[in-house]
Design an enzyme around this catalytic site. Structure first.
Site, PDB file in Angstrom:
ATOM      1  N   ARG A 177       0.793  -1.222   0.000  1.00  0.00           N
ATOM      2  CA  ARG A 177       0.000   0.000   0.000  1.00  0.00           C
ATOM      3  C   ARG A 177       0.827   1.275   0.000  1.00  0.00           C
ATOM      4  O   ARG A 177       0.649   2.135  -0.853  1.00  0.00           O
ATOM      5  CB  ARG A 177      -0.939   0.003   1.212  1.00  0.00           C
ATOM      6  CG  ARG A 177      -1.959   1.134   1.201  1.00  0.00           C
ATOM      7  CD  ARG A 177      -2.858   1.105   2.421  1.00  0.00           C
ATOM      8  NE  ARG A 177      -3.548  -0.165   2.564  1.00  0.00           N
ATOM      9  CZ  ARG A 177      -4.343  -0.460   3.590  1.00  0.00           C
ATOM     10  NH1 ARG A 177      -4.522   0.432   4.553  1.00  0.00           N
ATOM     11  NH2 ARG A 177      -4.949  -1.626   3.649  1.00  0.00           N
ATOM     12  N   HIS A 211      -8.261  -4.386  -7.604  1.00  0.00           N
ATOM     13  CA  HIS A 211      -8.053  -3.622  -6.370  1.00  0.00           C
ATOM     14  C   HIS A 211      -9.324  -3.623  -5.523  1.00  0.00           C
ATOM     15  O   HIS A 211     -10.203  -2.779  -5.707  1.00  0.00           O
ATOM     16  CB  HIS A 211      -7.657  -2.178  -6.729  1.00  0.00           C
ATOM     17  CG  HIS A 211      -6.979  -1.429  -5.616  1.00  0.00           C
ATOM     18  ND1 HIS A 211      -5.719  -1.741  -5.168  1.00  0.00           N
ATOM     19  CD2 HIS A 211      -7.382  -0.385  -4.859  1.00  0.00           C
ATOM     20  CE1 HIS A 211      -5.372  -0.918  -4.199  1.00  0.00           C
ATOM     21  NE2 HIS A 211      -6.376  -0.079  -3.984  1.00  0.00           N
ATOM     22  N   TYR A 253     -18.096  12.461 -14.325  1.00  0.00           N
ATOM     23  CA  TYR A 253     -18.009  13.609 -15.226  1.00  0.00           C
ATOM     24  C   TYR A 253     -16.681  13.688 -15.968  1.00  0.00           C
ATOM     25  O   TYR A 253     -16.589  14.361 -16.983  1.00  0.00           O
ATOM     26  CB  TYR A 253     -18.194  14.912 -14.442  1.00  0.00           C
ATOM     27  CG  TYR A 253     -19.530  15.034 -13.756  1.00  0.00           C
ATOM     28  CD1 TYR A 253     -20.717  15.010 -14.485  1.00  0.00           C
ATOM     29  CD2 TYR A 253     -19.609  15.177 -12.382  1.00  0.00           C
ATOM     30  CE1 TYR A 253     -21.942  15.121 -13.854  1.00  0.00           C
ATOM     31  CE2 TYR A 253     -20.829  15.286 -11.730  1.00  0.00           C
ATOM     32  CZ  TYR A 253     -21.998  15.247 -12.477  1.00  0.00           C
ATOM     33  OH  TYR A 253     -23.213  15.352 -11.850  1.00  0.00           O
TER      34      TYR A 253
END
Length: 758
Positions: free
Chosen positions: A41, A87, A131
């Site tokens: 991570r 993931h 968007y």
């Protein structure tokens, strides 16, 4: 009524309940969590410079064919692919990682081409993923180049239904090019971005000269190249140590220029700000400095930015030099910031460790060589397979009539071809799949030509795989091609760097400017009285206070210290832990109210008490002593501290400091808690900038209570509770050797065992 609830499986199922000590269970699980955080991570891989989430984003985009030449797709689609296949975490964390890869102010070499609102340098977040659209950049394609040619290892995805790369082929040193930051369990990483062309030049240097030192590498890579530009003012010696050890810090300043506004006035235009500084926060910070009167030379600040940064700073007076103004702001605001460097990365085996720049580049080059040889072996296997087929086709052309007869008349032509010409099944299938039009003479010539070319290519690959020198030469040639591609990526703020390469951040020496003297020149010199309450509230009243009893304090509070001073003075505070703090009298709040807590101005713990307060005076000496009975003389200049944390001067134990007195005269009288007084010459005390000092008086129990210095001619004295001076004519009877026990105080001496009321 209440029956015990057993886990599924019944009372006899011992596999459901584990009898394990809590501490052992917690330590195992926390260790597993820590290792997962470190390896999967927070820390990047030294080979491709990516964390798993970024690597998975790029791999998913590559699978979706989101190439630079193609059309962009919705970010929500990409996030869904990453989350569903590779993931298994929140969609927002994946989107945040994708957004960062697209931000020009975060990445020196953006890996994602974002279309839409992807945030800005003011700190505004990106638009929702539904968007925005994205596709990969040419730089991302360089990182992925060769991934379909067995260049890297793959591992099963979290659900075992797909595969993901362990590391990307990485055509350029992305770790140092784009940098990285992350916090794991017990360790962190912070790597600044650099100029990719300079990094490749450093790699080529290591290829030609493996024993090159870090100093020689810094001739190719003089320092970071931040995407937001700015000016690096870190000394070269400090940069060398940082890159040698992999730990340190880099000071970066905003880039500014003077703009004339007519009639002798000017304004300062800030065009570039330090890396990872939010512009909106910087403007707010500067405005707060003006409002709190901490930036005495700054009159106003405006943000006139559009696409480019344009912060307008107006001086308070046209007589202020712009260099002096900026130096004062660099000290007070984020116009100068220090980027911490901690090159903590995972090596090729997944082991975390801190590396210097040379180690990181060598690890990258080793990875590039590994990618080169793996791609070569992959190509070699394909060539061998093709040559095997071509050998079979050539046999067919040489025995074309027999092949045709077998195909036309034999019941099992494939089996017969294998028996007749000693072919393999693959060769037999290739012959049987050949069309009639390919039996022409020209096709036979084409096969022979292809066969010869592949044999030549195979021999070249075998020679390369057998020679380390040829492998490194090909690595260097590939890096030169990548360098040419990266140099085509232009930016409006690019400017020449010391290496001749075009970049964004430049290097300068920090000018030596006496900003404090300029600030003092701007302050009107007026007499004030500094008031510090017993609970630590400080304020400054204009003029002199004749009757301190008229001062008002908060309920339960009272007067602690009263010190006459001037607005241009520096106020010194001495605390029980042996530290000195410096506060500018010009920055003290007015006495209209109760003031402000002094602990908001300095870093002072609530358990630490303020022992003395006085304005600084150059050339004066102070006598410092601890309750333990040790002390020394110190020039008052050594008490000045430029940090909010103060300056440690006196070494004390748990009992703390006793006092800080002005050293006058030639004799010193000390008194302990036991009431015994000892007098000895002041010259027996050493003059030190800091330390514990020498023993003043011996005590069986208790410690040092008070002291006073005086002249031999003037004689010793004490002040009674009424404030009257009492001369002590027999003081010479108490003269003794320093560190002695002394004699009991004379008759009439205050019962408080002090030379003056506290």
């Amino acid at each position: 009524m209440n029956k015990p609830v057993l886990p599924p499986g019944g009372p006899g199922d011992g596999d459901r309940i584990l009898d394990e000590p809590l501490s052992e269970a917690l330590s195992k699980r926390y260790l597993a969590y820590a290792l997962s955080t470190i390896g999967s991570r927070a820390l990047p891989d030294v080979r491709d410079g990516l964390k798993p989430v970024h690597r998975r984003v790029l791999h998913a985009m590559n699978n979706m064919r989101l190439n630079p030449e193609g059309a962009a797709r919705k970010c929500a689609k990409v996030v869904g692919e990453v989350m569903g296949n590779f993931h298994p975490h929140g969609d927002q964390s994946i989107y945040d990682a994708l957004v960062r890869l697209a931000q020009e102010f975060s990445q020196r070499v953006p890996l994602v081409d974002g279309q839409g609102n992807f945030g800005n340098i003011d700190g505004d977040s990106a638009a929702a993923m539904r968007y925005t659209e994205c596709k990969m950049t040419a730089a991302a394609m360089l990182l992925l180049d060769g991934i379909d040619e067995d260049a890297v290892d793959f591992k099963p995805s979290y659900d075992g239904q797909d595969e993901e790369p362990v590391v990307l082929p990485s055509g350029f040193p992305n770790l140092l090019a784009n940098g990285s930051s992350g916090i794991a369990v017990g360790m962190a990483t912070s790597i600044p971005p650099h100029n990719p062309a300079e990094l490749i030049d450093a790699c080529l240097l290591l290829l030609s000269k493996p024993e090159a030192t870090t100093a020689e590498i810094l001739e190719r890579v003089p320092g970071p190249d931040f995407p937001t530009g700015g000016v690096i003012v870190e000394p070269r010696e400090s940069l060398l140590e940082t890159y040698e050890t992999g730990r340190g810090g880099i000071r970066t300043r905003a880039r500014w220029e003077r703009e004339e506004t007519g009639r002798g006035t000017y304004q300062i235009i800030v065009t570039e700000i330090p890396y990872q500084v939010k512009k909106s926060d910087l403007v707010e910070q500067l405005a707060d400095l003006i409002e709190s009167k901490k930036a005495a030379l700054l009159g106003d600040v405006r943000d006139e930015s559009a696409e480019d940064i344009r912060l307008v700073l107006e001086p308070k007076s046209k007589n202020v030099e712009p260099e002096v103004l900026m130096e004062s702001l660099f000290k007070l605001s984020a116009l100068e910031s220090r980027f911490p460097v901690n090159i903590n990365v995972l090596d090729a085996k997944g082991t975390p460790g801190v590396m210097g720049i040379k180690q990181a580049l060598i690890a990258f080059l080793a990875h590039r060589r590994d990618v080169l040889t793996r791609r070569a072996r992959n190509r070699l296997s394909k060539i061998e397979a093709r040559l095997h087929i071509l050998d079979g086709l050539l046999i067919a052309y040489l025995n074309l009539d027999e092949v045709i007869r077998i195909v036309r008349y034999e019941d099992e032509p494939k089996k017969k071809l294998i028996e007749t010409f000693a072919l393999s099944e693959i060769q037999a299938d290739a012959i049987l799949n050949t069309r009639l039009r390919q039996l022409a003479k020209l096709e036979e010539m084409e096969i022979r030509r292809e066969h010869a070319e592949l044999v030549e290519e195979r021999d070249g690959i075998l020679a390369m795989l057998a020679s380390d020198k040829k492998q490194w030469e090909l690595v260097g040639a590939g890096l030169r091609q990548v360098r040419a591609v990266l140099l085509k990526i232009k930016h409006p703020h690019d400017k020449p760097r010391p290496t001749g390469v075009i970049g964004r951040t430049i290097f300068e020496d920090a000018p030596v400017v006496d900003a404090e003297a300029a600030l003092e020149a701007m302050i009107v010199r007026e007499p004030i009285t500094v008031i510090l309450s017993d609970r630590g509230w400080i304020r400054a009243a204009k003029g002199k206070i004749d009757d301190p009893s008229e001062l008002k304090f908060k309920e339960g509070d009272k007067l602690g210290f009263l010190a006459p001073a001037e607005t241009t003075d520096k106020l010194l505070l001495f605390t029980s832990d042996g530290r000195f703090f410096t506060i500018s009298c010009a920055n003290l709040p007015s006495a209209r109210g109760h003031g402000e807590p002094v602990r908001m101005m300095i870093e002072l713990d609530d358990k630490v008490k303020i022992i003395d307060m006085f304005p600084f005076k150059a050339g004066r000496k102070r006598f410092l002593a601890s309750k333990q009975g040790y002390g020394f003389l110190m020039p008052e200049e050594e008490a000045l501290a430029n940090r909010k944390a103060g300056k440690q001067v006196l070494t004390v134990d748990a009992a703390g400091a006793a006092f800080c007195l002005e050293a006058v005269g030639d004799q010193l009288a000390v008194i302990g808690d036991n009431g015994k007084i000892l007098i000895f010459p002041l010259e027996e005390l050493p003059e030190m900038p800091r330390g514990k000092g020498v023993k003043l008086q011996a005590y069986r129990e208790g410690g040092l209570r008070d002291a006073i210095s005086f002249t031999t001619d003037g004689g010793a004295f004490w002040i009674d509770t009424a404030g009257r001076r009492r001369d002590w004519t027999e003081w010479k009877d108490w003269i003794g050797k320093r560190a002695g026990a002394g004699k009991l105080s004379p008759k009439g001496f205050p019962t408080s065992k002090r030379f003056r009321p506290k």
